[in-house]
Design a protein around this motif. Structure first.
Motif, PDB file in Angstrom:
ATOM      1  N   ASP A  49      13.325 -18.794  56.536  1.00 11.45           N
ATOM      2  CA  ASP A  49      12.657 -20.078  56.312  1.00 11.45           C
ATOM      3  C   ASP A  49      12.579 -20.362  54.809  1.00 11.45           C
ATOM      4  N   GLY A  50      13.486 -19.774  54.064  1.00  8.22           N
ATOM      5  CA  GLY A  50      13.455 -19.871  52.616  1.00  8.22           C
ATOM      6  C   GLY A  50      13.116 -18.509  52.028  1.00  8.22           C
ATOM      7  N   PRO A  51      13.615 -18.195  50.834  1.00  6.64           N
ATOM      8  CA  PRO A  51      13.408 -16.867  50.245  1.00  6.64           C
ATOM      9  C   PRO A  51      11.952 -16.468  50.054  1.00  6.64           C
ATOM     10  N   ASP A  52      11.076 -17.446  49.830  1.00  2.42           N
ATOM     11  CA  ASP A  52       9.675 -17.148  49.530  1.00  2.42           C
ATOM     12  C   ASP A  52       8.729 -17.395  50.694  1.00  2.42           C
ATOM     13  N   SER A  53       9.253 -17.780  51.846  1.00  5.96           N
ATOM     14  CA  SER A  53       8.400 -18.102  52.985  1.00  5.96           C
ATOM     15  C   SER A  53       7.850 -16.836  53.631  1.00  5.96           C
ATOM     16  N   PRO A  54       6.576 -16.846  54.042  1.00 10.72           N
ATOM     17  CA  PRO A  54       6.014 -15.699  54.760  1.00 10.72           C
ATOM     18  C   PRO A  54       6.642 -15.488  56.133  1.00 10.72           C
ATOM     19  N   LEU A  55       7.402 -16.459  56.614  1.00  9.28           N
ATOM     20  CA  LEU A  55       8.065 -16.312  57.911  1.00  9.28           C
ATOM     21  C   LEU A  55       9.412 -15.621  57.804  1.00  9.28           C
ATOM     22  N   ALA A 148      -2.706 -30.728  59.700  1.00 12.25           N
ATOM     23  CA  ALA A 148      -2.209 -30.044  58.506  1.00 12.25           C
ATOM     24  C   ALA A 148      -3.146 -30.249  57.320  1.00 12.25           C
ATOM     25  N   ARG A 149      -3.655 -31.465  57.148  1.00 14.81           N
ATOM     26  CA  ARG A 149      -4.580 -31.733  56.030  1.00 14.81           C
ATOM     27  C   ARG A 149      -5.863 -30.917  56.175  1.00 14.81           C
ATOM     28  N   THR A 150      -6.364 -30.849  57.411  1.00 14.68           N
ATOM     29  CA  THR A 150      -7.598 -30.095  57.655  1.00 14.68           C
ATOM     30  C   THR A 150      -7.373 -28.608  57.440  1.00 14.68           C
ATOM     31  N   ALA A 151      -6.269 -28.090  57.958  1.00 14.62           N
ATOM     32  CA  ALA A 151      -5.951 -26.674  57.784  1.00 14.62           C
ATOM     33  C   ALA A 151      -5.810 -26.333  56.306  1.00 14.62           C
ATOM     34  N   ALA A 152      -5.126 -27.197  55.556  1.00 18.79           N
ATOM     35  CA  ALA A 152      -4.896 -26.936  54.132  1.00 18.79           C
ATOM     36  C   ALA A 152      -6.177 -27.024  53.320  1.00 18.79           C
ATOM     37  N   ALA A 153      -7.065 -27.946  53.698  1.00 22.28           N
ATOM     38  CA  ALA A 153      -8.323 -28.109  52.956  1.00 22.28           C
ATOM     39  C   ALA A 153      -9.157 -26.839  53.003  1.00 22.28           C
ATOM     40  N   GLY A 154      -8.997 -26.057  54.059  1.00 25.30           N
ATOM     41  CA  GLY A 154      -9.739 -24.808  54.166  1.00 25.30           C
ATOM     42  C   GLY A 154      -9.323 -23.773  53.138  1.00 25.30           C
ATOM     43  N   TRP A 155      -8.159 -23.976  52.518  1.00 30.12           N
ATOM     44  CA  TRP A 155      -7.646 -23.037  51.513  1.00 30.12           C
ATOM     45  C   TRP A 155      -7.729 -23.612  50.099  1.00 30.12           C
ATOM     46  N   SER A 156      -8.372 -24.769  49.945  1.00 30.43           N
ATOM     47  CA  SER A 156      -8.352 -25.480  48.668  1.00 30.43           C
ATOM     48  C   SER A 156      -9.011 -24.733  47.526  1.00 30.43           C
ATOM     49  N   THR A 157      -9.916 -23.806  47.833  1.00 30.56           N
ATOM     50  CA  THR A 157     -10.627 -23.088  46.772  1.00 30.56           C
ATOM     51  C   THR A 157     -10.041 -21.701  46.517  1.00 30.56           C
ATOM     52  N   GLU A 158      -8.973 -21.338  47.204  1.00 30.65           N
ATOM     53  CA  GLU A 158      -8.458 -19.974  47.118  1.00 30.65           C
ATOM     54  C   GLU A 158      -7.532 -19.739  45.932  1.00 30.65           C
ATOM     55  N   MET A 159      -6.570 -20.626  45.733  1.00 29.85           N
ATOM     56  CA  MET A 159      -5.560 -20.411  44.697  1.00 29.85           C
ATOM     57  C   MET A 159      -4.897 -21.749  44.373  1.00 29.85           C
ATOM     58  N   GLU A 160      -4.600 -21.972  43.114  1.00 31.68           N
ATOM     59  CA  GLU A 160      -3.963 -23.217  42.721  1.00 31.68           C
ATOM     60  C   GLU A 160      -2.603 -23.352  43.410  1.00 31.68           C
ATOM     61  N   GLY A 161      -2.374 -24.509  44.011  1.00 29.21           N
ATOM     62  CA  GLY A 161      -1.112 -24.764  44.688  1.00 29.21           C
ATOM     63  C   GLY A 161      -1.064 -24.320  46.136  1.00 29.21           C
ATOM     64  N   LEU A 162      -2.052 -23.513  46.546  1.00 27.58           N
ATOM     65  CA  LEU A 162      -2.017 -22.981  47.913  1.00 27.58           C
ATOM     66  C   LEU A 162      -2.283 -24.072  48.945  1.00 27.58           C
ATOM     67  N   GLU A 164      -1.442 -27.245  49.012  1.00 28.37           N
ATOM     68  CA  GLU A 164      -0.250 -28.025  49.308  1.00 28.37           C
ATOM     69  C   GLU A 164       0.763 -27.191  50.093  1.00 28.37           C
ATOM     70  N   PHE A 165       0.859 -25.905  49.756  1.00 21.72           N
ATOM     71  CA  PHE A 165       1.772 -25.012  50.483  1.00 21.72           C
ATOM     72  C   PHE A 165       1.359 -24.913  51.949  1.00 21.72           C
ATOM     73  N   ILE A 166       0.062 -24.717  52.199  1.00 24.36           N
ATOM     74  CA  ILE A 166      -0.431 -24.601  53.577  1.00 24.36           C
ATOM     75  C   ILE A 166      -0.256 -25.921  54.322  1.00 24.36           C
ATOM     76  N   ARG A 167      -0.489 -27.029  53.641  1.00 24.20           N
ATOM     77  CA  ARG A 167      -0.332 -28.332  54.298  1.00 24.20           C
ATOM     78  C   ARG A 167       1.111 -28.529  54.755  1.00 24.20           C
ATOM     79  N   GLU A 168       2.054 -28.211  53.882  1.00 21.96           N
ATOM     80  CA  GLU A 168       3.456 -28.391  54.220  1.00 21.96           C
ATOM     81  C   GLU A 168       3.877 -27.465  55.358  1.00 21.96           C
ATOM     82  N   LEU A 169       3.361 -26.233  55.329  1.00 24.81           N
ATOM     83  CA  LEU A 169       3.662 -25.265  56.386  1.00 24.81           C
ATOM     84  C   LEU A 169       3.055 -25.719  57.714  1.00 24.81           C
ATOM     85  N   SER A 170       1.827 -26.223  57.646  1.00 22.37           N
ATOM     86  CA  SER A 170       1.090 -26.571  58.863  1.00 22.37           C
ATOM     87  C   SER A 170       1.654 -27.794  59.571  1.00 22.37           C
TER      88      SER A 170
END
Length: 272
Positions: A49-55, A148-162, A164-170
């Motif tokens: 799913d791409g070189p850097d994807s967790p999948l 996807a927006r709701t899922a990503a918002a749950g990670w908004s305070t964890e790491m910069e850029g995370l 948007e990454f979660i939103r796109e994945l979700s």
């Protein structure tokens, strides 16, 4: 009584492999330029799913028969031809010949994952609402962006850029075959998201997060109960989830009836 044995591990590994394959298939459909694809070698599902994807890794290695050096070579080529690291997530119940083979080929252990399970019964009582303003629901296919927006918002305070990454994945995950995205709403506002994937009679729970300002309102507990009840009503006899060993996610799962089946090891082929 459902024992944590070889047969159970086969069911769990097959389900998670199929879940990731479904994600890769919809990614390839929605974003052909991504090069997303997957293949099967000796019963092992290999995902790109791409070189850097967790999948981007394999599932089920050694769970459906002995793995030969040529099998491993074929899997390694699949990743290396795409410029990706070679990663295998391996159950401790895999064929005993696998570990010596991995070490001989230069693999090193990278991380661990607890795989948890819970038998389901269609006769189970429906979840009881503890907050009249809190409700859960299964989303319609066209609501993938909201989930996807709701899922990503749950990670908004964890790491910069995370976020948007979660939103796109979700947004991709919510549209994959077998996916059942659930949302928790408090007074009509989305506060938490939880994913569910169904394959045969096994339900995989994943993708749980709550927006920071609405935590400790019961959203995740309500989502967990709603997904389990839905899965049982659809004929699932087994639920599973994966968590970091000793994490809060693992503790929450155990509080709600999940048991640890085994701990997987992720192996990475060392760079030459």
């Amino acid at each position: 009584m459902l024992f944590a044995d070889y047969t159970l591990s086969q069911r769990l590994e097959r389900t998670e492999g199929r879940s990731n394959a479904a994600f890769v298939e919809i990614r390839a459909q929605l974003q052909p330029a991504s090069g997303a694809t997957w293949c099967e070698v000796a019963g092992t599902a290999a995902m790109f799913d791409g070189p850097d994807s967790p999948l981007t890794q394999t599932f089920g290695l050694g769970m459906f028969g002995e793995v030969t050096p040529s099998d491993l070579a074929a899997l390694e080529s699949f990743f290396q031809e795409r410029g990706a690291p070679v990663l295998h997530e391996v159950s401790p119940l895999a064929d005993a010949s696998l570990l010596p083979l991995l070490t001989q080929r230069g693999y090193q252990p990278l991380e661990y994952t607890s795989v948890l399970y819970q038998p389901l019964s269609a006769a189970a009582a429906p979840p009881v609402s503890r907050n009249p303003q809190l409700r859960t629901r299964l989303l319609a296919p066209d609501e993938a962006p909201l989930w996807a927006r709701t899922a990503a918002a749950g990670w908004s305070t964890e790491m910069e850029g995370l976020e948007e990454f979660i939103r796109e994945l979700s947004v991709v995950s919510a549209q994959s075959a077998g996916a059942r995205p659930f949302l928790a709403e408090l007074a009509g506002e989305p506060i938490a998201a939880g994913g569910l994937f169904v394959y045969d009679d096994v339900a995989l729970l994943a993708g749980a997060s709550t927006v920071p300002q609405a935590r400790r309102q019961g959203g995740q507990q309500a989502l967990l109960e709603a997904r389990l009840h839905y899965a049982a009503s659809q004929g699932c006899t087994l639920a599973m989830m994966a968590a970091l060993p000793g994490s809060q996610s693992q503790r929450n799962a155990e509080k709600h009836g999940f048991r640890i089946a085994y701990t997987r090891t992720k192996w990475q082929l060392a760079s030459k």
